[in-house]
Design a protein around this motif. Structure first.
Motif, PDB file in Angstrom:
ATOM      1  N   SER A  52      44.398  39.030  52.461  1.00  0.00           N
ATOM      2  CA  SER A  52      45.398  39.406  51.475  1.00  0.00           C
ATOM      3  C   SER A  52      45.058  38.996  50.079  1.00  0.00           C
ATOM      4  CB  SER A  52      46.919  39.048  51.722  1.00  0.00           C
ATOM      5  OG  SER A  52      47.765  39.321  50.828  1.00  0.00           O
ATOM      6  N   ALA A  56      43.791  41.207  46.952  1.00  0.00           N
ATOM      7  CA  ALA A  56      44.598  41.302  45.629  1.00  0.00           C
ATOM      8  C   ALA A  56      43.933  40.898  44.561  1.00  0.00           C
ATOM      9  CB  ALA A  56      45.784  40.154  45.806  1.00  0.00           C
ATOM     10  N   ASN A  93      48.648  47.833  43.273  1.00  0.00           N
ATOM     11  CA  ASN A  93      48.544  47.074  44.624  1.00  0.00           C
ATOM     12  C   ASN A  93      48.397  45.624  44.416  1.00  0.00           C
ATOM     13  OD1 ASN A  93      49.464  49.185  46.239  1.00  0.00           O
ATOM     14  ND2 ASN A  93      47.363  50.022  46.604  1.00  0.00           N
ATOM     15  N   ALA A  94      47.524  45.145  43.207  1.00  0.00           N
ATOM     16  CA  ALA A  94      47.336  43.899  43.104  1.00  0.00           C
ATOM     17  C   ALA A  94      48.498  42.977  42.750  1.00  0.00           C
ATOM     18  CB  ALA A  94      46.072  43.778  41.725  1.00  0.00           C
ATOM     19  N   GLY A  97      50.256  42.364  46.075  1.00  0.00           N
ATOM     20  CA  GLY A  97      49.425  41.259  46.878  1.00  0.00           C
ATOM     21  C   GLY A  97      49.536  40.078  45.970  1.00  0.00           C
TER      22      GLY A  97
END
Length: 166
Positions: A52, A56, A93-94, A97
């Motif tokens: 994960s 990220a 999405n970063a 994360g």
């Protein structure tokens, strides 16, 4: 535009995390698009689920790298809008994360499930708008690269121009 897309996706994910539960199935477009919920520490189909933090960081680097390229005008005009989509999706999405340790996914598609089951015997993964932005941007780049006319290139041996073939 890019920051607006990231903000919109962040707000949708906040709403999804507050109002949806795992296993939920709310119809948006019957047979096409539904709301569901999962926290995904990896990528599609659970790939790299134990990575994960590196995922990220990679998404953040890709998003910031594309943002830098966009702001410094280092891209061809035809590449700018598709790469805005890719950068916004990567950054969207970063953010998840880095802040949650997993990405909030909230969209499902019975139509894509059917196609995926025929091809792989697996349901299509739950996804989010960031995933759609990245996929759409990449598809746009692929389609536009196939439609681009051949460009003249300099022949380094003789200094003459020749046509490149795709």
């Amino acid at each position: 535009m890019l920051l607006g897309l990231v903000l919109l996706e962040t707000l949708i994910k906040l709403w999804a995390a507050a109002h949806l539960t795992p296993g939920s199935d709310r119809v948006l477009l019957p047979g096409v698009l539904h709301l569901g919920f999962t926290l995904n520490p990896g990528m599609a189909w659970g790939l790299l689920g134990g990575l994960s933090a590196p995922l990220a960081a990679l998404r953040l680097l890709v998003g910031l790298g594309l943002l830098w390229a966009l702001l410094t005008h280092r891209l061809q005009p035809a590449q700018r809008w598709p790469l805005v989509l890719v950068a916004a999706g990567a950054l969207g999405n970063a953010v998840d994360g880095l802040t949650r340790g997993a990405v909030v996914d909230y969209l499902t598609s019975p139509l894509l499930d059917t196609v995926s089951m025929l091809l792989s015997r697996q349901a299509f993964p739950i996804f989010n708008v960031s995933d759609v932005l990245v996929s759409g941007g990449v598809l746009w780049l692929l389609v536009s690269s196939r439609r681009s006319p051949p460009q003249a290139a300099v022949d380094t041996a003789g200094g003459t121009r020749r046509q490149e073939t795709p």
